[in-house]
Design a protein around this motif. Structure first.
Motif, PDB file in Angstrom:
ATOM      1  N   TYR A  44       0.839  -1.195   0.000  1.00 19.71           N
ATOM      2  CA  TYR A  44       0.000   0.000   0.000  1.00 19.71           C
ATOM      3  C   TYR A  44       0.873   1.243   0.000  1.00 19.71           C
ATOM      4  O   TYR A  44       1.886   1.294   0.701  1.00 19.71           O
ATOM      5  CB  TYR A  44      -0.890   0.043   1.247  1.00 19.71           C
ATOM      6  CG  TYR A  44      -2.086  -0.864   1.171  1.00 19.71           C
ATOM      7  CD1 TYR A  44      -3.322  -0.386   0.759  1.00 19.71           C
ATOM      8  CD2 TYR A  44      -1.981  -2.207   1.513  1.00 19.71           C
ATOM      9  CE1 TYR A  44      -4.424  -1.225   0.693  1.00 19.71           C
ATOM     10  CE2 TYR A  44      -3.072  -3.049   1.449  1.00 19.71           C
ATOM     11  CZ  TYR A  44      -4.286  -2.547   1.031  1.00 19.71           C
ATOM     12  OH  TYR A  44      -5.376  -3.377   0.965  1.00 19.71           O
ATOM     13  N   GLU A  45       0.462   2.237  -0.774  1.00 15.50           N
ATOM     14  CA  GLU A  45       1.111   3.542  -0.769  1.00 15.50           C
ATOM     15  C   GLU A  45       0.267   4.469   0.093  1.00 15.50           C
ATOM     16  O   GLU A  45      -0.929   4.639  -0.158  1.00 15.50           O
ATOM     17  CB  GLU A  45       1.193   4.088  -2.195  1.00 15.50           C
ATOM     18  CG  GLU A  45       1.836   5.462  -2.264  1.00 15.50           C
ATOM     19  CD  GLU A  45       1.828   5.985  -3.675  1.00 15.50           C
ATOM     20  OE1 GLU A  45       2.834   5.782  -4.370  1.00 15.50           O
ATOM     21  OE2 GLU A  45       0.801   6.576  -4.081  1.00 15.50           O
ATOM     22  N   VAL A  46       0.886   5.043   1.115  1.00 19.53           N
ATOM     23  CA  VAL A  46       0.195   5.920   2.055  1.00 19.53           C
ATOM     24  C   VAL A  46       0.808   7.312   1.922  1.00 19.53           C
ATOM     25  O   VAL A  46       2.032   7.465   1.993  1.00 19.53           O
ATOM     26  CB  VAL A  46       0.361   5.410   3.503  1.00 19.53           C
ATOM     27  CG1 VAL A  46      -0.379   6.299   4.478  1.00 19.53           C
ATOM     28  CG2 VAL A  46      -0.104   3.967   3.619  1.00 19.53           C
ATOM     29  N   VAL A  47      -0.030   8.322   1.724  1.00 18.20           N
ATOM     30  CA  VAL A  47       0.438   9.696   1.599  1.00 18.20           C
ATOM     31  C   VAL A  47      -0.021  10.474   2.826  1.00 18.20           C
ATOM     32  O   VAL A  47      -1.211  10.517   3.144  1.00 18.20           O
ATOM     33  CB  VAL A  47      -0.087  10.362   0.302  1.00 18.20           C
ATOM     34  CG1 VAL A  47       0.381  11.802   0.209  1.00 18.20           C
ATOM     35  CG2 VAL A  47       0.356   9.560  -0.919  1.00 18.20           C
ATOM     36  N   LEU A  48       0.956  11.069   3.519  1.00 15.43           N
ATOM     37  CA  LEU A  48       0.696  11.858   4.722  1.00 15.43           C
ATOM     38  C   LEU A  48       1.163  13.286   4.497  1.00 15.43           C
ATOM     39  O   LEU A  48       2.141  13.519   3.768  1.00 15.43           O
ATOM     40  CB  LEU A  48       1.446  11.266   5.920  1.00 15.43           C
ATOM     41  CG  LEU A  48       1.172   9.791   6.229  1.00 15.43           C
ATOM     42  CD1 LEU A  48       2.178   9.255   7.223  1.00 15.43           C
ATOM     43  CD2 LEU A  48      -0.225   9.624   6.767  1.00 15.43           C
ATOM     44  N   ASP A  49       0.493  14.241   5.149  1.00 16.28           N
ATOM     45  CA  ASP A  49       0.951  15.620   5.052  1.00 16.28           C
ATOM     46  C   ASP A  49       2.078  15.868   6.053  1.00 16.28           C
ATOM     47  O   ASP A  49       2.516  14.947   6.756  1.00 16.28           O
ATOM     48  CB  ASP A  49      -0.211  16.605   5.214  1.00 16.28           C
ATOM     49  CG  ASP A  49      -0.811  16.645   6.615  1.00 16.28           C
ATOM     50  OD1 ASP A  49      -0.221  16.074   7.567  1.00 16.28           O
ATOM     51  OD2 ASP A  49      -1.890  17.245   6.760  1.00 16.28           O
ATOM     52  N   LEU A  50       2.568  17.085   6.120  1.00 16.37           N
ATOM     53  CA  LEU A  50       3.688  17.423   7.012  1.00 16.37           C
ATOM     54  C   LEU A  50       3.356  17.208   8.482  1.00 16.37           C
ATOM     55  O   LEU A  50       4.252  17.009   9.302  1.00 16.37           O
ATOM     56  CB  LEU A  50       4.135  18.861   6.783  1.00 16.37           C
ATOM     57  CG  LEU A  50       4.820  19.129   5.442  1.00 16.37           C
ATOM     58  CD1 LEU A  50       5.021  20.628   5.234  1.00 16.37           C
ATOM     59  CD2 LEU A  50       6.130  18.381   5.332  1.00 16.37           C
ATOM     60  N   ASP A  51       2.059  17.262   8.831  1.00 17.81           N
ATOM     61  CA  ASP A  51       1.626  17.041  10.209  1.00 17.81           C
ATOM     62  C   ASP A  51       1.408  15.563  10.519  1.00 17.81           C
ATOM     63  O   ASP A  51       1.008  15.207  11.628  1.00 17.81           O
ATOM     64  CB  ASP A  51       0.317  17.795  10.492  1.00 17.81           C
ATOM     65  CG  ASP A  51       0.498  19.299  10.433  1.00 17.81           C
ATOM     66  OD1 ASP A  51       1.549  19.787  10.878  1.00 17.81           O
ATOM     67  OD2 ASP A  51      -0.415  19.981   9.939  1.00 17.81           O
ATOM     68  N   GLY A  52       1.602  14.692   9.518  1.00 17.79           N
ATOM     69  CA  GLY A  52       1.384  13.267   9.724  1.00 17.79           C
ATOM     70  C   GLY A  52      -0.054  12.837   9.540  1.00 17.79           C
ATOM     71  O   GLY A  52      -0.419  11.715   9.879  1.00 17.79           O
ATOM     72  N   GLU A  53      -0.890  13.731   8.989  1.00 16.85           N
ATOM     73  CA  GLU A  53      -2.296  13.404   8.752  1.00 16.85           C
ATOM     74  C   GLU A  53      -2.442  12.686   7.420  1.00 16.85           C
ATOM     75  O   GLU A  53      -1.843  13.077   6.416  1.00 16.85           O
ATOM     76  CB  GLU A  53      -3.154  14.674   8.754  1.00 16.85           C
ATOM     77  CG  GLU A  53      -3.224  15.363  10.097  1.00 16.85           C
ATOM     78  CD  GLU A  53      -3.901  14.519  11.157  1.00 16.85           C
ATOM     79  OE1 GLU A  53      -4.928  13.875  10.860  1.00 16.85           O
ATOM     80  OE2 GLU A  53      -3.399  14.503  12.289  1.00 16.85           O
ATOM     81  N   LEU A  54      -3.266  11.646   7.399  1.00 17.01           N
ATOM     82  CA  LEU A  54      -3.484  10.855   6.196  1.00 17.01           C
ATOM     83  C   LEU A  54      -4.177  11.691   5.125  1.00 17.01           C
ATOM     84  O   LEU A  54      -5.209  12.312   5.376  1.00 17.01           O
ATOM     85  CB  LEU A  54      -4.354   9.639   6.538  1.00 17.01           C
ATOM     86  CG  LEU A  54      -4.701   8.729   5.371  1.00 17.01           C
ATOM     87  CD1 LEU A  54      -3.474   7.970   4.890  1.00 17.01           C
ATOM     88  CD2 LEU A  54      -5.806   7.763   5.773  1.00 17.01           C
ATOM     89  N   LEU A  55      -3.603  11.695   3.921  1.00 16.23           N
ATOM     90  CA  LEU A  55      -4.229  12.361   2.775  1.00 16.23           C
ATOM     91  C   LEU A  55      -4.852  11.335   1.837  1.00 16.23           C
ATOM     92  O   LEU A  55      -5.938  11.544   1.314  1.00 16.23           O
ATOM     93  CB  LEU A  55      -3.206  13.202   2.008  1.00 16.23           C
ATOM     94  CG  LEU A  55      -2.575  14.358   2.771  1.00 16.23           C
ATOM     95  CD1 LEU A  55      -1.511  15.031   1.926  1.00 16.23           C
ATOM     96  CD2 LEU A  55      -3.650  15.355   3.186  1.00 16.23           C
TER      97      LEU A  55
END
Length: 96
Positions: A65-76
């Motif tokens: 799985y590819e998981v994309v997170l923002d700079l705050d570590g929140e899931l996008l």
């Protein structure tokens, strides 16, 4: 308006967040993060997951799985990029 400083999160912390998110979203057991890569606006993490347990375990179905997170570590976002049997390796010509 003052610009917000990004949190100082390590690759280890981001990897742990991605593992937690995948577990919560899919209900599947992650084996671990296979890569953690910073991007301009966050992080991309690849997580290997046991999709389907079989007997013997050498025939389990795994997924990446590819998981994309923002700079705050929140899931996008997240998406399954590959599904394969355990032990299949990367002999598929490097394609996912």
């Amino acid at each position: 308006m003052e610009q917000k400083e990004p949190p100082d999160m390590s690759a280890h912390e981001i990897g742990a967040l991605a593992l937690r998110d995948i577990t919560e979203l899919t209900g599947k057991k992650p084996l671990g993060a296979t890569s953690v890569m910073p991007t301009d606006d966050g992080w991309t993490v690849e997580v290997e997951v046991v999709e389907d347990r079989r007997v013997p375990s050498s025939t389990d179905m795994l997924a990446l799985y590819e998981v994309v997170l923002d700079l705050d570590g929140e899931l996008l976002s997240y998406r399954r990029t590959r599904r394969y049997s355990r032990g299949a390796g990367d002999s598929a010509g490097g394609q996912r």
